[in-house]
Write a protein that holds these residues in place. Sequence first.
Motif, PDB file in Angstrom:
ATOM      1  N   MET A 144     -53.391 -46.555 -27.058  1.00  0.00           N
ATOM      2  CA  MET A 144     -54.096 -47.343 -28.052  1.00  0.00           C
ATOM      3  C   MET A 144     -53.354 -48.662 -28.209  1.00  0.00           C
ATOM      4  O   MET A 144     -52.171 -48.765 -27.871  1.00  0.00           O
ATOM      5  N   LEU A 145     -54.040 -49.682 -28.717  1.00  0.00           N
ATOM      6  CA  LEU A 145     -53.492 -51.033 -28.776  1.00  0.00           C
ATOM      7  C   LEU A 145     -53.484 -51.564 -30.200  1.00  0.00           C
ATOM      8  O   LEU A 145     -54.491 -51.505 -30.907  1.00  0.00           O
ATOM      9  N   VAL A 146     -52.331 -52.101 -30.606  1.00  0.00           N
ATOM     10  CA  VAL A 146     -52.202 -52.779 -31.898  1.00  0.00           C
ATOM     11  C   VAL A 146     -52.668 -54.221 -31.743  1.00  0.00           C
ATOM     12  O   VAL A 146     -52.260 -54.916 -30.806  1.00  0.00           O
ATOM     13  N   THR A 147     -53.532 -54.675 -32.652  1.00  0.00           N
ATOM     14  CA  THR A 147     -53.976 -56.067 -32.663  1.00  0.00           C
ATOM     15  C   THR A 147     -53.906 -56.600 -34.092  1.00  0.00           C
ATOM     16  O   THR A 147     -53.593 -55.850 -35.034  1.00  0.00           O
ATOM     17  N   LYS A 148     -54.218 -57.865 -34.255  1.00  0.00           N
ATOM     18  CA  LYS A 148     -54.211 -58.450 -35.596  1.00  0.00           C
ATOM     19  C   LYS A 148     -55.234 -57.785 -36.504  1.00  0.00           C
ATOM     20  O   LYS A 148     -55.026 -57.659 -37.714  1.00  0.00           O
ATOM     21  N   THR A 149     -56.359 -57.378 -35.929  1.00  0.00           N
ATOM     22  CA  THR A 149     -57.412 -56.763 -36.730  1.00  0.00           C
ATOM     23  C   THR A 149     -57.362 -55.240 -36.705  1.00  0.00           C
ATOM     24  O   THR A 149     -58.174 -54.581 -37.355  1.00  0.00           O
ATOM     25  N   PHE A 150     -56.425 -54.671 -35.942  1.00  0.00           N
ATOM     26  CA  PHE A 150     -56.238 -53.220 -35.894  1.00  0.00           C
ATOM     27  C   PHE A 150     -54.732 -52.952 -35.957  1.00  0.00           C
ATOM     28  O   PHE A 150     -54.098 -52.631 -34.965  1.00  0.00           O
ATOM     29  N   PRO A 151     -54.129 -53.124 -37.144  1.00  0.00           N
ATOM     30  CA  PRO A 151     -52.678 -53.057 -37.284  1.00  0.00           C
ATOM     31  C   PRO A 151     -52.130 -51.651 -37.065  1.00  0.00           C
ATOM     32  O   PRO A 151     -52.876 -50.663 -37.036  1.00  0.00           O
ATOM     33  N   LEU A 152     -50.826 -51.587 -36.951  1.00  0.00           N
ATOM     34  CA  LEU A 152     -50.170 -50.347 -36.562  1.00  0.00           C
ATOM     35  C   LEU A 152     -50.422 -49.207 -37.530  1.00  0.00           C
ATOM     36  O   LEU A 152     -50.626 -48.063 -37.111  1.00  0.00           O
ATOM     37  N   ASP A 153     -50.403 -49.488 -38.838  1.00  0.00           N
ATOM     38  CA  ASP A 153     -50.605 -48.387 -39.785  1.00  0.00           C
ATOM     39  C   ASP A 153     -51.987 -47.765 -39.628  1.00  0.00           C
ATOM     40  O   ASP A 153     -52.155 -46.546 -39.790  1.00  0.00           O
ATOM     41  N   GLU A 154     -52.986 -48.563 -39.246  1.00  0.00           N
ATOM     42  CA  GLU A 154     -54.325 -48.023 -39.017  1.00  0.00           C
ATOM     43  C   GLU A 154     -54.384 -47.233 -37.713  1.00  0.00           C
ATOM     44  O   GLU A 154     -55.057 -46.199 -37.632  1.00  0.00           O
ATOM     45  N   VAL A 155     -53.675 -47.704 -36.691  1.00  0.00           N
ATOM     46  CA  VAL A 155     -53.611 -46.950 -35.439  1.00  0.00           C
ATOM     47  C   VAL A 155     -53.000 -45.576 -35.686  1.00  0.00           C
ATOM     48  O   VAL A 155     -53.508 -44.550 -35.211  1.00  0.00           O
ATOM     49  N   LEU A 156     -51.913 -45.547 -36.449  1.00  0.00           N
ATOM     50  CA  LEU A 156     -51.264 -44.272 -36.757  1.00  0.00           C
ATOM     51  C   LEU A 156     -52.187 -43.362 -37.555  1.00  0.00           C
ATOM     52  O   LEU A 156     -52.228 -42.138 -37.326  1.00  0.00           O
TER      53      LEU A 156
END
Length: 394
Positions: free
Chosen positions: A324-336
């Motif tokens: 999965m990829l962290v982006t400005k609009t999909f930050p790390l806390d949301e990925v987790l």
Amino acid sequence: MKILLLSVTAGYGHHATAKALADLFEQRGAEVEIVDVYEYISKMIQQALAKGYLLSSKYTPELYRLFYDKTSQTKEKLNKMNMVKLVNTLGAFRFESFVENFEPDAIVCTHVLAAHLVSQMKQRGMVTAPSIGIATDYCIHPYWEDVLYMDGLVIASELITQSAVKRGIPEQRLLPFGIPVHPKFNQHIQKTEARRQLGLDAARPVLLVMSGSMGYGDCAETVQHITNAGVDFQILAVCGNNKKAYQHLQNFLDDYTGVCSIRVMGFVDNVDVLMSAADCIITKPGGLTVTEAIAKGLPMILANPIPGQEERNVEFLLNNGMAMLVTKTFPLDEVLYYLLNNPVRVQTMQDTIRALGHPDASERLVEYVMNLIQKRQQAVFSLPRVKNRTADET
């Protein structure tokens, strides 16, 4: 049996690949030499290349991306490497004496510029030994298509064969063994045992955070985003040789009062154990690091890719469901949050990693090279002898 391993200083991965192969070759009884070709030819060129790569890719990423994209798209093969060809043409004559003195039975190049040098030397008859190049990313760097005289090119996956052929590399030269990593990453360590070795709680989730060897990414910022998720993680943060990142993390820990336990490390030599203990790795998508994670079957969260080849690594890993990829609009806390609440996604990543990974890439390449040498030696020994003519025959 003598093996010459050639690399170029531009990140840690190329040398790590060479070292992993050297250990295996030596275990098989071969004499091995690892050489940074530009350090041998000219330390000034070597330092300029290393610093230029860091400055262009880190501090002027858009320019580096533009350069990479331009060289990827152009069909003018003869023009895009003029400077490299000039340096390697001049360097070939200096490096020839080293090759003659060492007398390698095979040459393996872990960087495209080293391979380009050897290719030029083979074209001029300066090198006759079998020569293999290794593409250490999940893409074909545009310079590889101009390496015309190597005997083979190791690629990361069968799935990039079409891309390589489209770039003009003959399919019969492609060796889809995978990117070689140290054999220890191919050794299974139970998660509970790895956590015991590291003094971790076996019941709490573990996240491994790794920054790049050249100072990319912000470990402190990454760790802070993890703590924002509000989950009781055990965080292993590896800063490598990046002293600035290490200090930033220490400063963060001085004021941190949250639920996560955080261990900050500099350079370590037990990444295989750290990966075995982790539930997930958060890293920039360098070719070697993601290959080590794949060998360990470890789901990946990718962040801060270097423009160019690492962005291509991201495309490969995402399109194949391995990360999965962290982006400005999909930050790390949301990925987790996604991963914690979507076990099917995690299982899918693990299944795909097992299906597409090549944890035995180093062993396969070493076996291939040694067989190549043996066949070459047998062919020489089996040449018919010329019968001496007698006086009567003359």
